[in-house]
Design a protein around this motif. Structure first.
Motif, PDB file in Angstrom:
ATOM      1  N   MET A   1       0.716  -0.611  -0.290  1.00 49.44           N
ATOM      2  CA  MET A   1      -0.090  -0.202  -0.165  1.00 49.44           C
ATOM      3  C   MET A   1       1.268   1.244   0.040  1.00 49.44           C
ATOM      4  N   GLY A   2       0.935   1.853  -0.761  1.00 48.13           N
ATOM      5  CA  GLY A   2       1.381   3.475  -1.118  1.00 48.13           C
ATOM      6  C   GLY A   2       1.023   4.526   0.157  1.00 48.13           C
ATOM      7  N   ASN A   3       2.163   5.648  -0.158  1.00 45.06           N
ATOM      8  CA  ASN A   3       1.493   6.277   1.027  1.00 45.06           C
ATOM      9  C   ASN A   3      -0.750   7.159   0.657  1.00 45.06           C
ATOM     10  N   LEU A   4      -0.837   7.467  -0.852  1.00 45.15           N
ATOM     11  CA  LEU A   4      -2.236   7.231  -0.742  1.00 45.15           C
ATOM     12  C   LEU A   4      -2.871   6.334  -0.129  1.00 45.15           C
ATOM     13  N   GLY A   5      -2.749   5.226  -0.225  1.00 45.02           N
ATOM     14  CA  GLY A   5      -3.601   4.175  -0.051  1.00 45.02           C
ATOM     15  C   GLY A   5      -3.667   4.577   1.976  1.00 45.02           C
ATOM     16  N   TRP A   6      -2.165   4.475   2.576  1.00 49.97           N
ATOM     17  CA  TRP A   6      -2.079   4.738   4.329  1.00 49.97           C
ATOM     18  C   TRP A   6      -3.406   5.892   4.746  1.00 49.97           C
ATOM     19  N   TYR A   7      -3.429   7.496   3.414  1.00 51.14           N
ATOM     20  CA  TYR A   7      -3.826   8.098   3.854  1.00 51.14           C
ATOM     21  C   TYR A   7      -4.736   7.568   3.749  1.00 51.14           C
ATOM     22  N   GLN A   8      -5.688   7.001   2.398  1.00 47.43           N
ATOM     23  CA  GLN A   8      -7.168   6.955   2.521  1.00 47.43           C
ATOM     24  C   GLN A   8      -7.584   5.904   3.431  1.00 47.43           C
ATOM     25  N   LEU A   9      -6.793   5.210   4.292  1.00 48.33           N
ATOM     26  CA  LEU A   9      -7.469   4.110   5.281  1.00 48.33           C
ATOM     27  C   LEU A   9      -7.440   5.320   6.645  1.00 48.33           C
ATOM     28  N   MET A  10      -6.310   5.902   6.587  1.00 51.94           N
ATOM     29  CA  MET A  10      -6.480   6.617   7.630  1.00 51.94           C
ATOM     30  C   MET A  10      -7.513   7.880   8.615  1.00 51.94           C
ATOM     31  N   THR A  11      -7.990   8.245   6.898  1.00 49.40           N
ATOM     32  CA  THR A  11      -9.265   9.662   7.143  1.00 49.40           C
ATOM     33  C   THR A  11     -10.384   8.817   7.114  1.00 49.40           C
ATOM     34  N   THR A  12     -10.956   7.028   6.347  1.00 51.48           N
ATOM     35  CA  THR A  12     -11.504   6.624   6.226  1.00 51.48           C
ATOM     36  C   THR A  12     -12.105   6.498   7.720  1.00 51.48           C
ATOM     37  N   VAL A  13     -11.235   5.588   8.748  1.00 49.98           N
ATOM     38  CA  VAL A  13     -11.103   5.495   9.961  1.00 49.98           C
ATOM     39  C   VAL A  13     -11.273   6.200  10.420  1.00 49.98           C
ATOM     40  N   ALA A  14     -11.085   7.624  10.010  1.00 47.83           N
ATOM     41  CA  ALA A  14     -11.016   9.330  10.962  1.00 47.83           C
ATOM     42  C   ALA A  14     -12.134   9.205  10.740  1.00 47.83           C
ATOM     43  N   LYS A  15     -13.064   8.998   9.719  1.00 48.36           N
ATOM     44  CA  LYS A  15     -14.350   9.404   9.359  1.00 48.36           C
ATOM     45  C   LYS A  15     -15.105   8.735  10.318  1.00 48.36           C
ATOM     46  N   LYS A  16     -15.601   7.706  10.791  1.00 46.46           N
ATOM     47  CA  LYS A  16     -15.976   6.547  11.247  1.00 46.46           C
ATOM     48  C   LYS A  16     -15.750   6.608  12.673  1.00 46.46           C
ATOM     49  N   VAL A  17     -15.148   7.336  13.418  1.00 45.46           N
ATOM     50  CA  VAL A  17     -15.112   7.924  14.764  1.00 45.46           C
ATOM     51  C   VAL A  17     -15.428   8.672  15.318  1.00 45.46           C
ATOM     52  N   GLY A  18     -15.778  10.071  14.026  1.00 43.79           N
ATOM     53  CA  GLY A  18     -16.225  11.480  13.749  1.00 43.79           C
ATOM     54  C   GLY A  18     -15.515  12.616  14.332  1.00 43.79           C
ATOM     55  N   GLY A  19     -14.406  12.336  13.126  1.00 43.83           N
ATOM     56  CA  GLY A  19     -12.722  12.840  13.136  1.00 43.83           C
ATOM     57  C   GLY A  19     -11.407  12.615  13.224  1.00 43.83           C
ATOM     58  N   PRO A  20     -10.672  13.283  13.238  1.00 45.55           N
ATOM     59  CA  PRO A  20      -9.304  13.186  13.424  1.00 45.55           C
ATOM     60  C   PRO A  20      -9.028  13.412  15.060  1.00 45.55           C
ATOM     61  N   LYS A  21      -9.426  14.442  15.512  1.00 46.51           N
ATOM     62  CA  LYS A  21      -9.468  14.499  17.160  1.00 46.51           C
ATOM     63  C   LYS A  21     -10.213  13.495  17.780  1.00 46.51           C
ATOM     64  N   GLN A  22     -11.127  12.679  17.314  1.00 46.45           N
ATOM     65  CA  GLN A  22     -11.870  11.510  18.330  1.00 46.45           C
ATOM     66  C   GLN A  22     -10.230  10.498  17.894  1.00 46.45           C
ATOM     67  N   LEU A  23      -9.738  10.204  16.665  1.00 46.83           N
ATOM     68  CA  LEU A  23      -9.380   9.428  16.310  1.00 46.83           C
ATOM     69  C   LEU A  23      -8.063   9.756  17.182  1.00 46.83           C
ATOM     70  N   LEU A  24      -7.188  10.801  17.077  1.00 47.82           N
ATOM     71  CA  LEU A  24      -6.304  10.447  18.399  1.00 47.82           C
ATOM     72  C   LEU A  24      -6.468  10.195  19.198  1.00 47.82           C
ATOM     73  N   ALA A  25      -7.647  10.575  20.207  1.00 47.51           N
ATOM     74  CA  ALA A  25      -7.833  10.728  21.617  1.00 47.51           C
ATOM     75  C   ALA A  25      -8.570   8.952  21.582  1.00 47.51           C
ATOM     76  N   LEU A  26      -8.481   8.091  20.907  1.00 44.60           N
ATOM     77  CA  LEU A  26      -8.465   6.510  20.686  1.00 44.60           C
ATOM     78  C   LEU A  26      -7.607   5.860  20.802  1.00 44.60           C
ATOM     79  N   VAL A  27      -6.747   6.126  20.169  1.00 44.28           N
ATOM     80  CA  VAL A  27      -5.405   5.704  19.850  1.00 44.28           C
ATOM     81  C   VAL A  27      -4.618   6.200  20.851  1.00 44.28           C
ATOM     82  N   ALA A  28      -4.434   7.615  21.690  1.00 48.06           N
ATOM     83  CA  ALA A  28      -4.317   7.783  22.662  1.00 48.06           C
ATOM     84  C   ALA A  28      -4.376   6.693  23.799  1.00 48.06           C
ATOM     85  N   ALA A  29      -5.987   6.870  24.347  1.00 53.83           N
ATOM     86  CA  ALA A  29      -6.169   5.987  24.673  1.00 53.83           C
ATOM     87  C   ALA A  29      -6.381   4.646  25.135  1.00 53.83           C
TER      88      ALA A  29
END
Length: 131
Positions: free
Chosen positions: A1-29
């Protein structure tokens, strides 16, 4: 998976959890929880190892000291020049002897063994020289 693939995966996951702030909080927790679980497990392992070591020391002391060697008691309180601190009634065992030097092990003392002279030991304890 190239850079674009990882970016797409991260944005998809971030959308599912309510945005990048929530994703970061979940990863930290999640990281915090993992670290705490590993730390708690490590503490339990350390306690278990210490308990086993204590039991082995107790078992060895019973096997090789109190059941095999004659016991003597100190009759006064004091301290020798090599760091042996003793009180009246403290129990010790004579482990070995060479001429007028005796190797003793004091019961319940983590700093064992101690080398002492026969003359000194007869003055501070119930030990009697039979030689």
């Amino acid at each position: 998976m190239g850079n674009l693939g990882w970016y797409q995966l991260m944005t998809t996951v971030a959308k599912k959890v309510g945005g990048p702030k929530q994703l970061l909080a979940l990863v930290a927790a999640g990281g915090y929880v993992i670290i705490r679980v590993v730390e708690a497990g490590g503490k339990k392992v350390i306690k278990l190892v210490k308990k086993v070591i204590k039991l082995v020391k107790k078992d060895n002391k019973e096997k090789y000291t109190s059941k095999v060697l004659p016991a003597y008691k100190f009759i006064i309180d004091g301290k020798d020049d090599k760091g042996l601190i003793f009180s009246s009634g403290d129990v010790f065992y004579v482990a070995a002897r060479h001429d007028d030097v005796i190797l003793i092990e004091k019961e319940k003392d983590d700093n064992n063994p101690y080398f002492v002279s026969v003359d000194w030991l007869m003055k501070v304890s119930s030990f009697k020289d039979n030689n």
